[in-house]
Design an enzyme around this catalytic site. Structure first.
Site, PDB file in Angstrom:
ATOM      1  N   HIS A 129     -18.193 137.876  -1.063  1.00 13.41           N
ATOM      2  CA  HIS A 129     -17.129 137.321  -0.231  1.00 13.41           C
ATOM      3  C   HIS A 129     -16.145 138.409   0.194  1.00 13.41           C
ATOM      4  CE1 HIS A 129     -18.802 133.642  -1.827  1.00 13.41           C
ATOM      5  NE2 HIS A 129     -18.010 132.909  -1.059  1.00 13.41           N
ATOM      6  N   HIS A 167     -15.645 136.734 -10.286  1.00 11.19           N
ATOM      7  CA  HIS A 167     -15.795 138.187 -10.178  1.00 11.19           C
ATOM      8  C   HIS A 167     -14.686 138.894 -10.940  1.00 11.19           C
ATOM      9  CE1 HIS A 167     -18.924 138.073  -7.052  1.00 11.19           C
ATOM     10  NE2 HIS A 167     -18.250 137.070  -6.521  1.00 11.19           N
TER      11      HIS A 167
END
Length: 271
Positions: A193, A235
């Site tokens: 992303h 993440h």
């Protein structure tokens, strides 16, 4: 002499190194001594015969101590620094994962953060680019959209390949969603992303004429998309930062292989 013998015996009894648990420290290793003595004998025998033919480099190597004598009690400085940074990254990522689950401090905002992450997903961007490409009627618009589509496909393939190589797990045990499986975004490093948001924002800043407030909003959107992945525990911080770097590098790659208007028209006609 008779009086000195009891004194020496008492001194031996009081000596700490004479205890049973420390006796091995006073006795040298037999295997090492035999190996060293045999090595010295062999080197002494071969020394006079091979001296005329041996080079100075070989002599220096023969004079070096064996590997048993080279004890490295501490790891290298690079290893210590890397492990320290890795530990700090994991600790900070866990602290910032405030939406990792419903029981987290910001668990109620998890759905909103997930919605923000969807704005940086590859599938909606590819679908939107294809729809705009069908609706577009200008050559310049079709050229830009075709190159944006190329950039999105390259981003998915590059990030998926890097994640398969690294295979780094996220700070929290969170299973990927359906859209993540479709784009093969199943591991943590690098953050797909973040790379996509950085690449798209840089692409729009370079090829669209935008007002300054819109340019600022575009940069803020890219940063929010990247760090939203840390907030939901998907993440690490370094995954997102590396994703930003890879996104910029992907933009530079697309600029190098930029498809001209004629090439885009030929591809559109084939499609």
């Amino acid at each position: 002499m008779p009086a000195s013998q009891p004194r020496s015996r008492a001194r031996d009894r009081n000596n700490v190194l004479n205890r049973a648990e420390f006796l091995s420290l006073n006795q040298p290793l037999k295997g090492n001594q035999e190996g060293r003595s045999s090595g010295r004998k062999q080197s002494g025998q071969a020394g006079p015969a091979g001296a005329p033919n041996s080079s100075p480099k070989e002599r220096r190597q023969s004079q070096q101590l064996p590997e048993e004598d080279c004890m490295q009690l501490n790891p290298s400085f690079k290893g210590i620094a890397f492990n320290s940074l890795l530990a700090i990254d994991i600790c900070m990522s866990k602290r910032l994962g405030v939406c990792a689950n419903r029981a987290s401090s910001w668990g109620g905002a998890r759905s909103m953060i997930n919605l923000l992450g969807i704005t940086g997903h590859g599938i909606p961007w590819i679908a939107g680019t294809l729809i705009c490409l069908v609706k577009s009627s200008t050559l310049a618009g079709q050229e830009g959209l075709m190159n944006l589509l190329l950039a999105l496909l390259l981003d998915i393939m590059i990030v998926a390949g890097l994640q398969k190589l690294a295979k780094r797990k996220g700070p929290y045990d969170i299973s990927p969603g359906l859209l993540d499986y479709l784009t093969m975004d199943t591991y943590a490093f690098p953050a797909g992303h973040a790379s996509r948001a950085a690449m798209i924002s840089k692409f729009f800043l370079n090829h669209l004429v935008l007002a300054i407030p819109l340019r600022i909003l575009l940069v803020i959107w890219a940063l929010c998309v990247g760090f939203s992945r840390v907030m939901i525990g998907r993440h690490h911080i370094t995954d997102v930062l590396s994703g930003f770097v890879f996104g910029y590098l992907q933009f530079r790659l697309v600029e190098l292989i930029w498809m001209s208007s004629n090439t885009c028209q030929m591809l559109i006609s084939i499609w």
